[in-house]
Design an enzyme around this catalytic site. Structure first.
Site, PDB file in Angstrom:
ATOM      1  CD  GLU A 124      -2.390  -3.801  18.365  1.00 14.81           C
ATOM      2  OE1 GLU A 124      -1.500  -3.937  17.502  1.00 14.81           O
ATOM      3  OE2 GLU A 124      -2.684  -2.717  18.863  1.00 14.81           O
ATOM      4  CB  CYS A 179       4.876  -4.570   6.204  1.00 16.87           C
ATOM      5  SG  CYS A 179       3.674  -3.559   7.123  1.00 16.87           S
ATOM      6  CD1 TRP A 187      -3.467   0.175  17.268  1.00 16.12           C
ATOM      7  CD2 TRP A 187      -3.039   0.665  15.123  1.00 16.12           C
ATOM      8  NE1 TRP A 187      -2.661  -0.827  16.760  1.00 16.12           N
ATOM      9  CE2 TRP A 187      -2.377  -0.554  15.449  1.00 16.12           C
ATOM     10  CE3 TRP A 187      -2.909   1.167  13.833  1.00 16.12           C
ATOM     11  CZ2 TRP A 187      -1.606  -1.267  14.534  1.00 16.12           C
ATOM     12  CZ3 TRP A 187      -2.130   0.455  12.919  1.00 16.12           C
ATOM     13  CH2 TRP A 187      -1.487  -0.740  13.265  1.00 16.12           C
ATOM     14  N   GLY A 233       0.799  -1.227   0.000  1.00 17.46           N
ATOM     15  CA  GLY A 233       0.000   0.000   0.000  1.00 17.46           C
ATOM     16  C   GLY A 233       0.824   1.265   0.000  1.00 17.46           C
ATOM     17  CB  SER A 234       2.553   3.106   2.611  1.00 15.53           C
ATOM     18  OG  SER A 234       3.272   2.103   3.276  1.00 15.53           O
ATOM     19  CD  GLU A 256       6.452  -9.429   9.886  1.00 17.98           C
ATOM     20  OE1 GLU A 256       5.935  -8.303  10.007  1.00 17.98           O
ATOM     21  OE2 GLU A 256       7.092  -9.990  10.772  1.00 17.98           O
ATOM     22  CG  HIS A 263      -1.004  -6.231   5.028  1.00 15.62           C
ATOM     23  ND1 HIS A 263       0.022  -7.089   4.706  1.00 15.62           N
ATOM     24  CD2 HIS A 263      -0.505  -5.354   5.926  1.00 15.62           C
ATOM     25  CE1 HIS A 263       1.102  -6.728   5.395  1.00 15.62           C
ATOM     26  NE2 HIS A 263       0.804  -5.693   6.143  1.00 15.62           N
ATOM     27  CG  HIS A 322      10.006  -5.017   9.715  1.00 14.84           C
ATOM     28  ND1 HIS A 322       9.155  -4.023  10.093  1.00 14.84           N
ATOM     29  CD2 HIS A 322       9.231  -6.075   9.398  1.00 14.84           C
ATOM     30  CE1 HIS A 322       7.902  -4.459  10.029  1.00 14.84           C
ATOM     31  NE2 HIS A 322       7.929  -5.709   9.604  1.00 14.84           N
TER      32      HIS A 322
HETATM   33  N1  GLN Z   1      -1.524  -0.343   3.708  1.00 13.56           N
HETATM   34  C1  GLN Z   1      -0.684  -0.047   4.832  1.00 13.56           C
HETATM   35  C2  GLN Z   1       0.684   0.376   4.356  1.00 13.56           C
HETATM   36  O1  GLN Z   1       1.163  -0.138   3.420  1.00 13.56           O
HETATM   37  C3  GLN Z   1      -0.547  -1.225   5.761  1.00 13.56           C
HETATM   38  C4  GLN Z   1       0.302  -0.887   6.950  1.00 13.56           C
HETATM   39  C5  GLN Z   1       0.377  -1.964   7.990  1.00 13.56           C
HETATM   40  O2  GLN Z   1       0.225  -3.107   7.716  1.00 13.56           O
HETATM   41  N2  GLN Z   1       0.652  -1.596   9.209  1.00 13.56           N
HETATM   42  O3  GLN Z   1       1.345   1.186   4.916  1.00 13.56           O
HETATM   43 ZN    ZN Z   2       1.899  -4.697   7.532  1.00 11.21          ZN
END
Ligand code: GLN
Ligand code: ZN
Length: 769
Positions: A618, A739, A574, A445-446, A678, A654, A707
């Site tokens: 979580e 991610c 959150w 996504g990002s 992941e 995701h 990461h």
């Molecule tokens: N779509 C979000 C991104 O890519 C997902 C972020 C996440 O999994 N914490 O940033």
């Molecule tokens: Zn993620």
């Protein structure tokens, strides 16, 4: 004896995030160590001063905390990881000798990765995981801590309560490098705690608090018996040292702790009456019950009348003190720092942050005292009590909370709204419309949140950029992300999320029923703070939230672009969430809003929509008995959000954590067409579990560990794809990173995605053969 008013724990980051700034300065410039030492002490000191002044009569503290209390405990016990031993202290300040060793464990060094960091129980606070082994030896050198505790308030030893994480919890949250059970160290660690307790007793402290939140979780009989033994020993030491032990639990029911600890000589046991029940059948009335009646985790005002009734009932059974349900570290410091708009001022009066909770605790203690002694509350307290009742009444009646259209929509939900056609039918329809190659490539996504993106957002806030300028800056970012992806040869594109500050905040700001705070910062880890939005009422969506950006991106390319949303569970996880209805109803409310957004995206041409649920793990309750009810609403709300679309629309989700073997069923129940997870970091372990479970929908195990700043080699990624193909039907496998890429730089991103696309192409060739 008057009823004591106390707190389960205090925040440490500072009212104005002073510790954050001092830490970041020190990391940039070690010459500022003196300032860091002073700041760490002053933030705690001034908090204690204010709490005492507000009428709290015993405040828990260990003087100061530099980053995290688990890590503080590791430093105190002399067990900071040995691999950082050679990171020396470089400045001449009065910071402890081990300070850089400590920060290396928290943050890593150029050559060594940091210790693992993970969530503190089911909160959004993160602790640094201790690294132990079967032959770990503990020390108990209090020099660096005692100075601070004693210097506070001239060593007022009855009002200060040294506060440490207890040995059972400390070990339960540790890892070993030799596969030994960390709890095997309990007897050794108990000896170290015995020395600590003796030293603190010598200093004249009346009480010593040990936090044992692990006692609210499912523990086996053997562990409970060993816990009891450990505390019998520690209580004995405390008695000879003329001090008393206080064991504090939170985040769940306190009854197991009471059963385990009563009769051991522990003199006070703290129980969370918000997350747990107030029945406490195993409380014999012999020990002091520290009643955690004011919610330390959420931001709503306490119903003081109801709380008082509970306290009165308990007080009839034995001695009690009034307290918060857990440390105030989990809520913002004070409502006084908020500058609400006129409209939002109404919401603010329903809330209590840290300072307001302290006032509630002290008022409840005085009110209980008055009740038990047949006295009148004084006029000032009566006034506060009346105001509190009025605020609660206004919350119950406010039109901002209950909206008829939302109530109707919730009541009209049917089971069929959570169901789609069988996967096979969807798969066939999607294959036809999407026409993707085998092993399609995509990202999560990002794309990088560059400095220029952040600057543009800051300038929009200050008015330096007009909304129109900001929009064109974001569109330029989207265009460049689309061009990059086309050039790389990815199959399903994303717009890159440049316009999102945060995946929850971005949506909360566009929804009615959510309040953003001005200064409601809460420590998430180390120097990092978050400002969770407050979900106070029925949620409505005045306008589409993402369609404009999706549409702009889709118009820039012929390839499919994914619509991108945050799922209902993560939206709640959150945020601070309303407590006036079952959380499942709130999740369904958010789901309905997302369902409308998905419909709008589809109407705008989206054939693929991804609904992220990184937080689903979580929120999983700590005790197995509570898990099915959680999973029911969590899964139900996701399905409600995503099941309103035709067969040919492909729903992705995701999740980003690797150890979700316990959630495999849940992943299946979500009924998404494609799930990305992941997997690169733990070598695809999750796939075998998925296969065993008979999971048969699309899956995108991450093949690049985002990461790490390292670009993976061709060989590594090829290997991961090959591994994935061993357990996954090639018709169901997607190739993607672990991610989102917002924290990475463009250089690493393009280099790594090149490797990823090449690996997919090579695997396709092999499949074709
Ligand atoms: N779509 C979000 C991104 O890519 C997902 C972020 C996440 O999994 N914490 O940033
Ligand atoms: Zn993620």
């Amino acid at each position: 004896m008057a009823i004591h008013a106390t707190l389960a724990g205090i925040p440490r980051i500072g009212r104005n995030r002073e510790l954050k700034r001092a830490l970041e300065n020190y990391w940039r410039d070690p010459a500022t160590g003196g300032l860091l030492a002073a700041t760490a002490r002053n933030t705690v000191n001034s908090y204690i001063g204010a709490a005492l002044k507000a009428g709290i009569d015993s405040v828990p503290t260990i003087g100061r905390s530099f980053y995290d209390s688990m890590l503080d405990t590791s430093a105190l016990l002399g067990v900071l990881p040995a691999r950082f031993q050679n990171v020396p202290k470089t400045d001449g300040s009065n910071l402890p000798e081990w300070i850089n060793h400590y920060f290396a464990a928290a943050r890593g060094t150029k050559t060594q990765p940091a210790s693992a960091m993970t969530k503190w129980f089911d909160t959004n606070y993160h602790y640094i995981v201790p690294e132990l082994s079967a032959d770990t030896e503990f020390t108990s050198d209090l020099t660096d801590w005692l100075d601070d505790s004693c210097s506070l308030n001239n060593g007022a030893t009855t009002m200060l309560r040294p506060h440490l994480i207890g040995p059972v919890t400390y070990l339960s949250l540790s890892r070993t490098d030799d596969d030994s059970n960390p709890l095997g160290l309990l007897e050794k660690l108990t000896d170290a705690y015995a020395e600590i307790i003796a030293q603190l007793g010598d200093k004249g402290f009346e009480w010593i608090q040990l936090d044992e939140p692990v006692l609210v979780t499912d523990l086996d009989e053997v562990t409970l018996a060993r816990t009891r033994q450990a505390y019998e020993k520690l209580a004995g030491v405390a008695e000879s040292a003329n001090t008393k032990l206080w064991v504090q639990t939170y985040f769940g029911d306190g009854d197991q702790a009471l059963e385990t600890l009563s009769g051991t000589g522990v003199q006070a046991i703290g129980c969370d009456l918000v997350a747990g029940s107030s029945e406490l059948l195993h409380w014999t009335g012999k020990e002091l019950l520290v009643a955690g009646i004011v919610d330390g985790r959420n931001v709503w005002r306490t119903d003081l009348d109801a709380a008082l009734a509970t306290l009165e009932k308990l007080a009839a059974r034995g001695p009690i003190a009034v307290s918060t349900s857990c440390s105030l570290l989990h809520v913002p410091y004070s409502l006084a720092s908020e500058n609400p708009s006129e409209e939002d001022a109404e919401v603010l009066q329903w809330l209590a942050f840290g300072d307001e909770k302290i006032a509630e605790v002290t008022l409840l203690a005085r009110a209980l005292d008055a009740k038990l002694n047949d006295r009148q509350l004084d006029a000032a307290d009566l006034k506060v009590l009346r105001e509190s009742r009025a605020a609660l009444a206004s919350r119950a009646e406010s039109k901002r909370i209950v909206k008829p259209e939302v109530r109707e929509a919730l009541a009209a939900i049917e089971d069929s709204d959570r169901n789609r056609s069988p996967f096979a039918a969807r798969q066939a329809a999607q294959a036809e419309t999407l026409n993707l190659p085998p092993l399609p490539t995509t990202t999560i996504g990002s794309f990088p949140q560059t400095n220029s993106i952040r600057r543009a957002r800051a300038q929009l806030r200050t008015g330096e950029l007009t909304p129109a300028d900001y929009e064109s800056a974001m569109l330029a970012e989207i265009r460049s992300a689309i061009e990059q992806q086309e050039e790389l040869g990815l199959d399903v594109l994303v717009h890159g999320e440049p316009e999102r500050n945060d995946m929850v905040q971005y949506f909360s700001e566009q929804l009615d029923g959510y309040l953003a705070t001005t200064n409601g910062w809460v420590q998430s880890y180390g120097s990092r703070c978050v400002r969770p939005p407050i979900l106070y009422g029925d949620i409505t969506r005045p306008e589409p939230m993402t369609v404009q950006w999706y549409k702009a991106a889709a118009d820039m390319t012929d390839l499919p672009v994914k619509g991108m949303l945050t799922g209902p569970v993560t939206m709640l996880a959150w945020s601070f969430v309303r407590d006036d209805q079952p959380i499942g109803d709130t999740a369904d409310n958010v789901a309905l809003v997302l369902r409308d957004e998905i419909a709008d995206l589809v109407a705008a041409g989206a054939q693929i929509v991804q609904v992220d649920e990184p937080a689903i793990r979580e929120l999983l309750p700590l005790n197995e008995a509570d898990q099915p009810a959680y999973l029911k609403w969590a899964v139900g709300s996701f399905r409600l959000a995503t099941s309103g679309v035709a067969d040919e629309i492909q729903i992705h989700t995701h999740m980003c954590y690797s150890d979700f073997n316990e959630l495999i069923d849940t992943v299946d129940d979500l009924n998404a067409d494609v799930t990305s997870i992941e997997a690169a970091r733990n070598g695809m372990q999750v796939l075998a579990a998925l296969k065993d479970e008979g999971y048969v929908r699309g899956i995108g195990p991450g093949v690049w560990d985002i990461h790490s700043p390292r670009v993976p080699t061709d060989g590594e990624v090829n290997q991961l794809v090959e591994d994935a193909l061993e357990s996954v039907d090639p018709n169901l496998l997607w190739i993607n990173p672990d991610c989102g890429l917002k924290t990475r730089g463009w250089d690493e991103v393009t280099a790594s995605l090149k490797v990823l696309v090449a690996a997919a192409q090579q695997a396709r060739l092999q499949l074709a053969e």
